[in-house]
Motif scaffolding. Structure first.
Motif, short mmCIF file in Angstrom:
data_model
loop_
_atom_site.label_atom_id
_atom_site.label_comp_id
_atom_site.label_asym_id
_atom_site.label_seq_id
_atom_site.Cartn_x
_atom_site.Cartn_y
_atom_site.Cartn_z
N VAL A 20 32.93 30.75 33.45
CA VAL A 20 32.59 32.11 33.91
C VAL A 20 33.58 32.56 34.99
CG1 VAL A 20 30.85 33.42 35.20
CG2 VAL A 20 30.17 32.04 33.22
N THR A 21 33.92 31.65 35.91
CA THR A 21 34.86 32.02 36.99
C THR A 21 36.18 32.55 36.43
OG1 THR A 21 33.92 30.42 38.51
CG2 THR A 21 36.19 31.08 38.95
N TYR A 22 36.78 31.80 35.52
CA TYR A 22 38.08 32.24 34.98
C TYR A 22 37.93 33.50 34.13
CZ TYR A 22 39.56 27.68 36.63
OH TYR A 22 39.81 26.59 37.42
N SER A 23 36.81 33.57 33.38
CA SER A 23 36.60 34.75 32.53
C SER A 23 36.48 36.02 33.36
CB SER A 23 35.30 34.62 31.74
OG SER A 23 35.28 33.43 31.04
N THR A 24 35.81 35.89 34.49
CA THR A 24 35.55 37.06 35.32
C THR A 24 36.85 37.75 35.75
OG1 THR A 24 33.58 35.92 36.05
CG2 THR A 24 34.19 37.83 37.31
N PHE A 25 37.92 36.97 35.81
CA PHE A 25 39.22 37.55 36.16
C PHE A 25 39.59 38.66 35.17
CE2 PHE A 25 43.96 37.35 35.89
CZ PHE A 25 44.23 37.89 37.14
N ALA A 26 39.19 38.48 33.90
CA ALA A 26 39.52 39.47 32.87
C ALA A 26 38.91 40.84 33.20
CB ALA A 26 39.04 39.00 31.51
N LEU A 27 37.77 40.82 33.89
CA LEU A 27 37.12 42.10 34.21
C LEU A 27 37.92 42.88 35.26
CD1 LEU A 27 33.45 40.75 34.52
CD2 LEU A 27 34.44 42.00 32.59
N THR A 28 38.72 42.15 36.05
CA THR A 28 39.49 42.84 37.10
C THR A 28 40.83 43.36 36.57
OG1 THR A 28 40.67 40.88 37.90
CG2 THR A 28 38.50 41.28 38.83
N VAL A 29 41.34 42.79 35.47
CA VAL A 29 42.64 43.23 34.93
C VAL A 29 42.56 43.37 33.40
CG1 VAL A 29 44.16 42.36 36.77
CG2 VAL A 29 43.41 40.81 34.97
N PRO A 30 41.65 44.23 32.90
CA PRO A 30 41.45 44.29 31.44
C PRO A 30 42.71 44.69 30.67
CG PRO A 30 40.30 46.09 32.57
CD PRO A 30 40.82 45.18 33.63
N GLU A 31 43.63 45.38 31.32
CA GLU A 31 44.85 45.78 30.61
C GLU A 31 45.78 44.59 30.39
OE1 GLU A 31 44.01 46.40 33.67
OE2 GLU A 31 45.73 45.82 34.88
N ARG A 32 45.57 43.49 31.16
CA ARG A 32 46.43 42.31 31.04
C ARG A 32 45.77 41.15 30.33
NH1 ARG A 32 47.62 39.91 36.34
NH2 ARG A 32 48.74 38.42 35.07
N PHE A 33 44.42 41.09 30.42
CA PHE A 33 43.75 39.86 30.01
C PHE A 33 42.36 40.17 29.46
CE2 PHE A 33 41.48 35.88 31.70
CZ PHE A 33 41.79 35.14 30.58
N GLN A 34 42.05 39.62 28.28
CA GLN A 34 40.73 39.87 27.68
C GLN A 34 40.12 38.60 27.11
OE1 GLN A 34 41.21 43.12 24.89
NE2 GLN A 34 41.74 44.56 26.54
#
Ligand SMILES: NC(=O)c1ccc[n+]([C@@H]2O[C@H](COP(=O)([O-])OP(=O)(O)OC[C@H]3O[C@@H](n4cnc5c(N)ncnc54)[C@H](O)[C@@H]3O)[C@@H](O)[C@H]2O)c1
Length: 421
Positions: A20-34
């Motif tokens: 969950v920790t690493y996935s949550t990063f995707a929510l902060t940079v959706p244009e870079r990471f999904q």
């Protein structure tokens, strides 16, 4: 910054705390990471991921084997299952062509670690181990200072890991990492970060290790007489005087409104009722002197590095949980780092200066482990976008080398010998 590049995509294998920790990063940079898929047996965790990342039903499975039986559906496989369940998914997803981000420890045995590295090299995929300490702002500033020659050549290092009395009780007496047969030994579970960090900071190969350590306190023979036959804190007469009381550690935090880790580990939705039930029935309510734990509560490691450099490491439960503390002694000066500030004493001028490593920005993107969690996933995503392994600070060879230091040190402790690596 606008980019025409497609976002990097990932599947999550094991959506527990770390997934969950690493996935949550995707929510902060959706244009870079999904996040585009998940394998997770626990309904609550799987459902949370599906909702949070809006995943279609076919991208959500209860077991990693199912995702591994399909053609590759993302750029990265983030492997965040428990320690003993790292090697097989890492190898399977590497063979499918996924870049592999693997939680530490790589695996509980050296043989499995070697198999992972071999599979990664055969598949030719990008690989990183989640040695988050390498990626913090503190470490990067410390490393830059050392590389600039601020203290001349490093001669010796003294490094302390103050695990903390309640953290030891939570994770290594009552929790997931208490028993070496079920997960891994203490040095591998907790301190593989530290030996890896020392390898990185010293920038030399480690040649030999020796080690001592034991389970001194958290065992039946140390149980205070006043605790009698009680097996759980909620029914123990000695509980108000016990610093390791589960009531104090969990209900105490809950009463202050803190429902994050470690309280959140007991039950997905912490309330007074659900936490009390967990303490009455679950592993976290057990007396610390009556658990099935066997991992050490203190250990020291001595290391000889190339070019006659040395380091000592101490892990201990018996302190206030805090940042690691490090003294680095060089030919022209000395550094003391407390995880936030670095004190630099210079032999030429006899002056001390203090350098703060705190992030002057608003910290919204910093994340856990002193910024290491998001620092790591950020760099990994960038490495995949650019197909550049050199951006990953903890790749296959350096991670295998630091894991070999850990296995060597544990062998040295158990056999009372010096182990040459
Ligand atoms: N880098 C760090 O600083 C750091 C910190 C804590 C933990 N860790 C490591 O991260 C890993 C995960 O730790 P955690 O605290 O997130 O544990 P966790 O138990 O919360 O998560 C593991 C998840 O894997 C799931 N799982 C089990 N079998 C599965 C299967 N067949 N297929 C898919 N998923 C499956 C579990 O249901 C669970 O949700 C461990 O290896 C741990 O040592 C690393």
């Amino acid at each position: 910054m606008k980019s025409n590049q497609k976002p990097v995509t990932a599947i999550v294998v094991g959506a527990g705390g770390r997934g969950v920790t690493y996935s949550t990063f995707a929510l902060t940079v959706p244009e870079r990471f999904q996040i585009v898929g998940v394998a997770e047996p626990k309904d609550y965790n799987r459902g949370w991921m599906q909702t949070r990342f809006n995943l279609p039903a076919e991208a959500v499975t209860t077991d990693w084997h199912e995702l591994a039986s399909r053609p590759r559906m993302a750029d990265i496989a983030i492997i965040t299952t428990q320690d003993a369940m790292h090697a097989e998914p890492a190898i399977a997803f590497a063979r499918l062509g996924y870049a592999i981000l693997l939680e530490k420890p790589m695996a509980p045995t050296e043989e499995e670690c070697r198999r992972i590295v071999q599979a990664i090299k055969q598949a030719g995929v990008l690989f990183g181990v989640c040695h988050v300490m390498r990626y913090t702002r503190y470490t990067q500033m410390l490393k830059a200072l050392l590389d600039s020659g601020a203290i001349g050549e490093i001669v010796t290092v003294q490094h302390l890991e103050p695990v903390g009395y309640w953290h030891q009780a939570h994770s290594f007496v009552r929790g997931n990492w208490r028993n070496s047969k079920e997960s891994s030994f203490m040095l591998l579970a907790k301190s593989c970060h530290d030996l890896d960090w020392l390898l990185y900071i010293l920038g030399e190969h480690c040649l030999s290790v020796s080690s001592f350590g034991a389970l001194k306190h958290f065992k039946k023979s140390e149980k205070p007489a006043a605790a009698g036959d009680a097996l759980r804190c909620l029914s123990c007469a000695y509980e108000p005087d016990c610093p390791y009381s589960a009531r104090k550690i969990y209900l105490g935090r809950l009463e202050k409104g803190d429902i994050k880790w470690p309280v959140g580990v007991l039950t997905p939705e912490p309330t007074r009722e659900s936490v009390t039930k967990a303490l009455e029935e679950g592993p976290y309510g057990r007396c610390v002197y009556e658990c099935d734990n066997d991992v050490v509560d203190h250990q020291v490691v001595n290391m000889l590095f190339d070019h006659d450099k040395t380091a000592t490491f101490t892990m201990t439960a018996f302190n206030q949980a805090n940042h690691r503390k490090t003294r680095i002694f060089g030919t022209r000066g000395e550094l003391y780092g407390d995880g936030v500030n670095i004190e630099h004493f210079d032999f030429l001028t006899d002056q001390t200066r203090t350098i703060s490593t705190e992030d002057p920005s608003d910290g919204s993107i910093v994340g856990g482990h002193g910024g290491g969690d998001y620092g790591l996933i950020d760099r990994f995503v960038e490495a995949v976008a650019k197909n550049d392994q050199s951006l990953i600070l903890s790749g296959p060879d350096e991670s295998l080398e630091s894991h070999r230091m850990v296995f060597g040190a544990e062998r040295a402790r158990l056999d009372h010998v010096v182990v040459d690596l």
